[in-house]
Design a protein around this motif. Structure first.
Motif, PDB file in Angstrom:
ATOM      1  N   ILE A  85      -9.839  -9.728  22.066  1.00  0.00           N
ATOM      2  CA  ILE A  85     -10.225  -9.789  20.656  1.00  0.00           C
ATOM      3  C   ILE A  85      -9.220  -8.932  19.904  1.00  0.00           C
ATOM      4  N   LEU A  86      -8.475  -9.552  19.008  1.00  0.00           N
ATOM      5  CA  LEU A  86      -7.402  -8.889  18.285  1.00  0.00           C
ATOM      6  C   LEU A  86      -7.719  -8.914  16.794  1.00  0.00           C
ATOM      7  N   TYR A  87      -8.058  -7.770  16.254  1.00  0.00           N
ATOM      8  CA  TYR A  87      -8.457  -7.639  14.851  1.00  0.00           C
ATOM      9  C   TYR A  87      -9.543  -8.644  14.486  1.00  0.00           C
ATOM     10  N   GLY A  88     -10.519  -8.776  15.360  1.00  0.00           N
ATOM     11  CA  GLY A  88     -11.681  -9.611  15.082  1.00  0.00           C
ATOM     12  C   GLY A  88     -11.555 -11.053  15.524  1.00  0.00           C
ATOM     13  N   ASN A  89     -10.374 -11.516  15.914  1.00  0.00           N
ATOM     14  CA  ASN A  89     -10.177 -12.891  16.362  1.00  0.00           C
ATOM     15  C   ASN A  89     -10.155 -12.958  17.882  1.00  0.00           C
ATOM     16  N   LYS A  90     -10.824 -13.964  18.423  1.00  0.00           N
ATOM     17  CA  LYS A  90     -11.018 -14.078  19.859  1.00  0.00           C
ATOM     18  C   LYS A  90     -10.000 -15.026  20.484  1.00  0.00           C
ATOM     19  N   TYR A  91      -9.433 -14.602  21.636  1.00  0.00           N
ATOM     20  CA  TYR A  91      -8.478 -15.419  22.380  1.00  0.00           C
ATOM     21  C   TYR A  91      -8.857 -15.352  23.857  1.00  0.00           C
ATOM     22  N   VAL A  92      -8.990 -16.495  24.490  1.00  0.00           N
ATOM     23  CA  VAL A  92      -9.373 -16.567  25.897  1.00  0.00           C
ATOM     24  C   VAL A  92      -8.253 -17.228  26.676  1.00  0.00           C
ATOM     25  N   PHE A  93      -7.894 -16.632  27.829  1.00  0.00           N
ATOM     26  CA  PHE A  93      -6.813 -17.154  28.656  1.00  0.00           C
ATOM     27  C   PHE A  93      -7.258 -17.183  30.117  1.00  0.00           C
ATOM     28  N   GLN A  94      -6.627 -18.059  30.876  1.00  0.00           N
ATOM     29  CA  GLN A  94      -6.798 -18.028  32.322  1.00  0.00           C
ATOM     30  C   GLN A  94      -6.147 -16.754  32.850  1.00  0.00           C
ATOM     31  N   LYS A  95      -6.818 -16.076  33.745  1.00  0.00           N
ATOM     32  CA  LYS A  95      -6.288 -14.802  34.238  1.00  0.00           C
ATOM     33  C   LYS A  95      -4.942 -14.983  34.925  1.00  0.00           C
ATOM     34  N   SER A  96      -4.767 -16.105  35.602  1.00  0.00           N
ATOM     35  CA  SER A  96      -3.513 -16.351  36.304  1.00  0.00           C
ATOM     36  C   SER A  96      -2.329 -16.480  35.357  1.00  0.00           C
TER      37      SER A  96
END
Length: 415
Positions: A198-209
């Motif tokens: 979460i960067l300045y209130g915005n959410k980002y999801v990534f594969q750990k790999s």
């Protein structure tokens, strides 16, 4: 109007004026804070198109690590709270609360059935009810993960007692800082197969790999950065340095570390003396000597009970030995392993051993009872309930400290 009243009125007017000015200044700072952080937030839009990006629904499952600059160490995310309640240790703590209540009820029924003076029994059980209620409340609050909410409530109602004023104010300031930054939160949550930023209130999801996490350390803080598609992104907040092994464990030991400027990490006081965790070498040596003195005193007190003076409680020596261990760990707390593993272990051992030993001594020597398991089960006295609770927490903390020490040895080294 008397001179004293005029002075009081002027003082109140000055306080009100200062409060208004402070409020106006806070509003201006908040407006500037909002404008600046909205601009920062737009700077991360390129992450939406990264090849390792995943849907928000992927950010679920068991949480391996979480950090947020809008939460204090007493706060947990809603997802983490649910996980704690369903975890093995959460169920264990909740069961312990239930057992304490069952013990109290069973003891009350037994004593009411076997003792003639019912009124005296009921009155004598009231302190036990208060102790068991307090212990059960502590356990339930821990399982629900709402210590942050509870502490906020206590501080807002002035229920914090007469503790260290500076520490109370610091705690209030920490809660205020965390609450004010919720809208522009910066957070890291690591799951089994995914990472959520979460960067300045915005959410980002990534594969750990697809994520390579890199951290550098400076002045007791970690400065994380992550690579997606070969592009480096600085994480906007710092993480306490002693959480490195937790973060590294969550990433299966694959966190890349940047070697810090060792010279910059070494602290010095105004006199140019090198500091070890805030202490000079002389203070460290003095602390070590005092720890040895307290340890020797503990050994002598224990020996005195068995060799010369039977009236001295034997657990008193253990108290000194444990105090020496805590003092030693505090002196060398600048060593990460001692701070993260040694100190909790010593504290857990004291909490495990001291309360039951103290309980037996009170019952046998102080109250003249023949202490047996049957007596304990049928007499839930206030001191028995409190000391058994402390000992159970000591066992829990002992298991936790051993597991943490193992994790630290495996994941705590910077590679």
């Amino acid at each position: 109007m008397s001179g004293k009243k005029k002075k009081n009125r002027k003082a109140r007017m000055a306080e009100n004026r200062a409060a208004r000015e402070a409020s106006e200044e806070a509003e201006r700072e908040l407006h500037e804070y909002t404008r600046r952080y909205e601009e920062f937030a737009r700077g991360y839009d390129y992450l939406r198109g990264a090849s390792g990006a995943a849907g928000f629904g992927a950010a679920s499952g068991k949480i391996l690590y979480e950090f947020s600059d809008s939460r204090t160490w007493l706060d947990f995310s809603k997802q983490k709270k649910r996980a704690i309640a369903k975890s093995a240790h959460g169920i264990l703590l909740f069961s312990l609360a239930g057992l304490l209540i069952v013990w109290l009820v069973f003891s009350f029924i037994y004593r009411m059935s076997t003792e003639a003076n019912k009124g005296s029994v009921a009155l004598s059980m009231l302190p036990s009810l208060l102790v068991v209620g307090a212990c059960a409340a502590i356990l339930v609050i821990s399982v629900l993960g709402v210590w942050g909410n509870f502490t906020r409530f206590a501080l807002s109602r002035g229920l914090h007692g007469r503790g260290d004023r500076s520490r109370i104010e610091a705690m209030k300031a920490d809660f205020a800082r965390a609450d004010a930054s919720k809208r522009y939160e910066n957070a890291i949550t690591v799951y089994k197969d995914h990472v959520c930023f979460i960067l300045y209130g915005n959410k980002y999801v990534f594969q750990k790999s697809a994520v390579l996490l890199e951290v550098s350390r400076d002045q007791g803080q970690l400065f994380p950065a992550f690579y997606i598609d070969g592009v480096k992104t600085e994480f906007p907040a710092t993480i306490p340095a002693d959480e490195f092994f937790l973060l590294n464990k969550a990433f299966r030991g694959k966190v890349k570390t940047v070697r810090a400027n060792t010279q910059a990490e070494i602290g010095y006081n105004d006199k140019g003396q090198r500091l070890y965790g805030g202490y000079t070498l002389g203070s460290v040596v003095a602390g070590t000597v005092m720890s040895c003195v307290v340890l020797t005193a503990g050994i002598l007190v224990t020996a005195a009970h068995y060799l010369w003076i039977r009236e001295i409680p034997p657990f008193l020596g253990l108290f000194f030995v444990g105090g020496a261990g805590l003092a030693f760990c505090n002196t060398f707390s600048h060593i990460p392993f001692i701070n993260r593993a040694g100190l909790p272990f010593v504290f857990a051992v004291i909490l495990t051993v001291f309360p039951p030993w103290f309980l037996v001594w009170i019952e046998v020597n102080g109250m003249g009872h023949a202490f047996t398991l049957a007596y304990l089960l049928t007499h839930c006295t206030p001191h028995a309930a409190g000391l058994i609770f402390l000992s159970a927490m000591g066992i829990y903390a002992l298991c936790f400290s051993i597991a943490q020490a193992a994790d630290y040895m495996r994941f705590g080294a910077n590679k």
